[in-house]
Design a protein around this motif. Sequence first.
Motif, mmCIF file in Angstrom:
data_model
loop_
_atom_site.group_PDB
_atom_site.id
_atom_site.type_symbol
_atom_site.label_atom_id
_atom_site.label_comp_id
_atom_site.label_asym_id
_atom_site.label_seq_id
_atom_site.Cartn_x
_atom_site.Cartn_y
_atom_site.Cartn_z
ATOM 1 N N GLN A 125 0.824 -1.209 0.000
ATOM 2 C CA GLN A 125 0.000 0.000 0.000
ATOM 3 C C GLN A 125 0.861 1.263 0.000
ATOM 4 O O GLN A 125 0.466 2.288 -0.572
ATOM 5 C CB GLN A 125 -0.938 -0.008 1.217
ATOM 6 N N PHE A 128 1.729 2.318 -3.510
ATOM 7 C CA PHE A 128 0.619 3.000 -4.176
ATOM 8 C C PHE A 128 0.521 4.453 -3.714
ATOM 9 O O PHE A 128 0.272 5.361 -4.511
ATOM 10 C CB PHE A 128 -0.697 2.271 -3.866
ATOM 11 N N SER A 129 0.700 4.668 -2.418
ATOM 12 C CA SER A 129 0.563 6.013 -1.874
ATOM 13 C C SER A 129 1.601 6.969 -2.456
ATOM 14 O O SER A 129 1.276 8.094 -2.855
ATOM 15 C CB SER A 129 0.700 5.964 -0.350
ATOM 16 N N ALA A 132 0.762 8.049 -6.008
ATOM 17 C CA ALA A 132 -0.298 9.051 -6.125
ATOM 18 C C ALA A 132 0.249 10.458 -5.905
ATOM 19 O O ALA A 132 -0.142 11.408 -6.596
ATOM 20 C CB ALA A 132 -1.413 8.758 -5.121
ATOM 21 N N TYR A 160 -4.704 11.268 -0.417
ATOM 22 C CA TYR A 160 -4.825 9.954 -1.043
ATOM 23 C C TYR A 160 -5.460 8.924 -0.121
ATOM 24 O O TYR A 160 -6.325 8.147 -0.541
ATOM 25 C CB TYR A 160 -3.442 9.458 -1.482
ATOM 26 N N ALA A 164 -8.718 6.266 -0.609
ATOM 27 C CA ALA A 164 -8.290 4.877 -0.777
ATOM 28 C C ALA A 164 -9.055 3.972 0.176
ATOM 29 O O ALA A 164 -9.417 2.837 -0.170
ATOM 30 C CB ALA A 164 -6.787 4.758 -0.539
ATOM 31 N N TRP A 168 -11.090 0.662 -0.908
ATOM 32 C CA TRP A 168 -10.438 -0.607 -0.568
ATOM 33 C C TRP A 168 -10.582 -1.019 0.885
ATOM 34 O O TRP A 168 -10.392 -2.193 1.215
ATOM 35 C CB TRP A 168 -8.950 -0.526 -0.926
ATOM 36 N N ASP A 181 -12.405 -1.468 -8.073
ATOM 37 C CA ASP A 181 -11.206 -0.853 -8.647
ATOM 38 C C ASP A 181 -10.031 -1.706 -8.215
ATOM 39 O O ASP A 181 -9.547 -1.603 -7.091
ATOM 40 C CB ASP A 181 -11.038 0.590 -8.171
ATOM 41 N N GLY A 184 -6.346 0.718 -8.972
ATOM 42 C CA GLY A 184 -6.230 2.123 -8.618
ATOM 43 C C GLY A 184 -6.455 3.158 -9.690
ATOM 44 O O GLY A 184 -5.892 4.252 -9.602
ATOM 45 N N PRO A 187 -8.527 5.546 -6.862
ATOM 46 C CA PRO A 187 -7.813 6.039 -5.681
ATOM 47 C C PRO A 187 -6.403 6.547 -5.963
ATOM 48 O O PRO A 187 -5.940 7.465 -5.287
ATOM 49 C CB PRO A 187 -7.765 4.797 -4.771
ATOM 50 N N VAL A 188 -5.714 5.976 -6.935
ATOM 51 C CA VAL A 188 -4.350 6.411 -7.237
ATOM 52 C C VAL A 188 -4.349 7.460 -8.343
ATOM 53 O O VAL A 188 -3.924 8.607 -8.153
ATOM 54 C CB VAL A 188 -3.450 5.220 -7.633
ATOM 55 N N SER A 243 -1.904 -6.670 -8.027
ATOM 56 C CA SER A 243 -3.154 -6.342 -7.339
ATOM 57 C C SER A 243 -4.112 -7.521 -7.244
ATOM 58 O O SER A 243 -5.195 -7.385 -6.667
ATOM 59 C CB SER A 243 -3.848 -5.168 -8.042
#
Length: 559
Positions: A125, A128-129, A132, A160, A164, A168, A181, A184, A187-188, A243
Amino acid sequence: MENLTGNGLKFSFARNSSYVIPGVYDLSVEDTNWVLTSSFIIFTMQTGFGMLESGCVSVKNEVNIMMKNVIDIVLGGFTYWLFGYGMSFGRGPLTNPFIAIGDFLIDPSVGDPLMGPIFAAFLFQLSFSTTATTIVSGAMAERCNFKAYCIFSFLNTAVYCIPAGWVWGEHGFLNNLGCVDIAGSGPVHLIGGSAAFASAVMLGPRMGRYEDGIAPLPLGNPVNACMGLFVLWWGWLAFNSGSTYGVSGTKWQYAARAAVITMMGSFGGGTFSVLFSMFKNDGRMDVVDLINGILGALVSITAGCFLYHAWEAIIIGVIGSILTCVTMPLFDKMAVDDPVGASSVHGVSGIWGVIAVGLFADNPIPLTTTNGRSGLFKGGGWYLLGVQCLAALCLCVWGVLSTFLLLWVINKIVPIRMEVNEELLGADLMEHHVRHGQIGISRALSALAPLRSQLTEEKDVARIGMNPGHDRYIETLKLAEMKLQSWRDYGEEKVREASAKKSSHRRFSNLARAVPIFRRKTRTEGEISTSDAPRGTFSVSQQVGESSGKDNPNFAWVD
């Protein structure tokens, strides 16, 4: 530390019996290995974003944009551990459908049987953050104050992490409505693209950006931009295939499908961008059109990366590329200056990617990704499409409004826009003391120095790729050569003058060869006086380390 509920679902307990571990930690050994490997590859996307963005901006700002990508990982990653992860997946008693609260500063002990899955989930995670946040840096390029950006990167984690959690997190209202999703798009990418749009609007256009129309500015390094595309392409495979959150059971089959569908989407988007660019530019290929067309397709395919057939992925990719290539000039007409096109690539294509799930999604039996639902074109009705549209709207509004608010607050503390002289000289020089050559910085310094005395330090910064000591020595040798040549020219000129007066031929022929020139105690007609010699501000022998000439009383020394 496991418990079976009445309906047969297995839950795990962490550190104390009152805390139920969410499904995000339900990882076997092989699943953990897959998630960790994917996380490592996803982090290489930071390299891709950095190369792409530095290639799209002017040379005098390329180091600055790379520094911002580093800051996104350092500060953004730190705050994700402090509070970001807990805002997305926390399981505290105050957790609600809007925001999760709990698991801050996550650090399971050695005795915790779920230590491995917890750390693996956190790292996945985290990748992903940071992605973004990095999306936004390109839209703010070339005119954002670096100190203000550091504050923004530190706090942007919340922009973000909250949405998210909506998509999720087990607590999220969009998740509970059935929003889908996978990797992402929403959210991303949609959050990043919306934030990029808001930041570009807040900062305003770069100086002189639209004085000659809306045509794109020249790229600082097109090769870097293309290399960045390849690195992002590579990372996207891990982004989407990873994912599936494992390879146990039937997950590995959908991981393989995600990889192929991702590539098919990029093929469709790339094909369209090639044709579009050649048509628009009279048979010539524009680098930005091709790069952003492919990236727009990749963003579009991300939300449902293993829910589509290959031909559907091509169609989705083509539409994503169309939206990207068409909206980039539209934003420019609105005077929204986005140097890398992040608003179109991640924002507009992100909206399409979320909505496309509601149209084309299969039910991936036996996985519960879509909660048993299918898209409208697969006979699933309108429900999934409606939820996806609602999700796109919520994410877009949140991304724009929260970024506006965050930048407004930061601007009250530190101005978010660079000063005029800093923008003209470039952030590399003004923020990092990196001076490039042959790009107009010397001209800008010469023009601004009389007006701003604080530029004295910047004027002395050495250009990159140069050894200042070597340069000074070479310059000294050049000055010595010029000074000696001036003496030769001077001597020859005096010889010609004396010859014209029909003075002694022998005296002047010897004099013409005399370099250095010897001093005479008395001056007669035709002789050369040192007071008539050319003078300058440089002591040649002193500069090159010689002292014997100055000690010679007969040497015509020039100070």
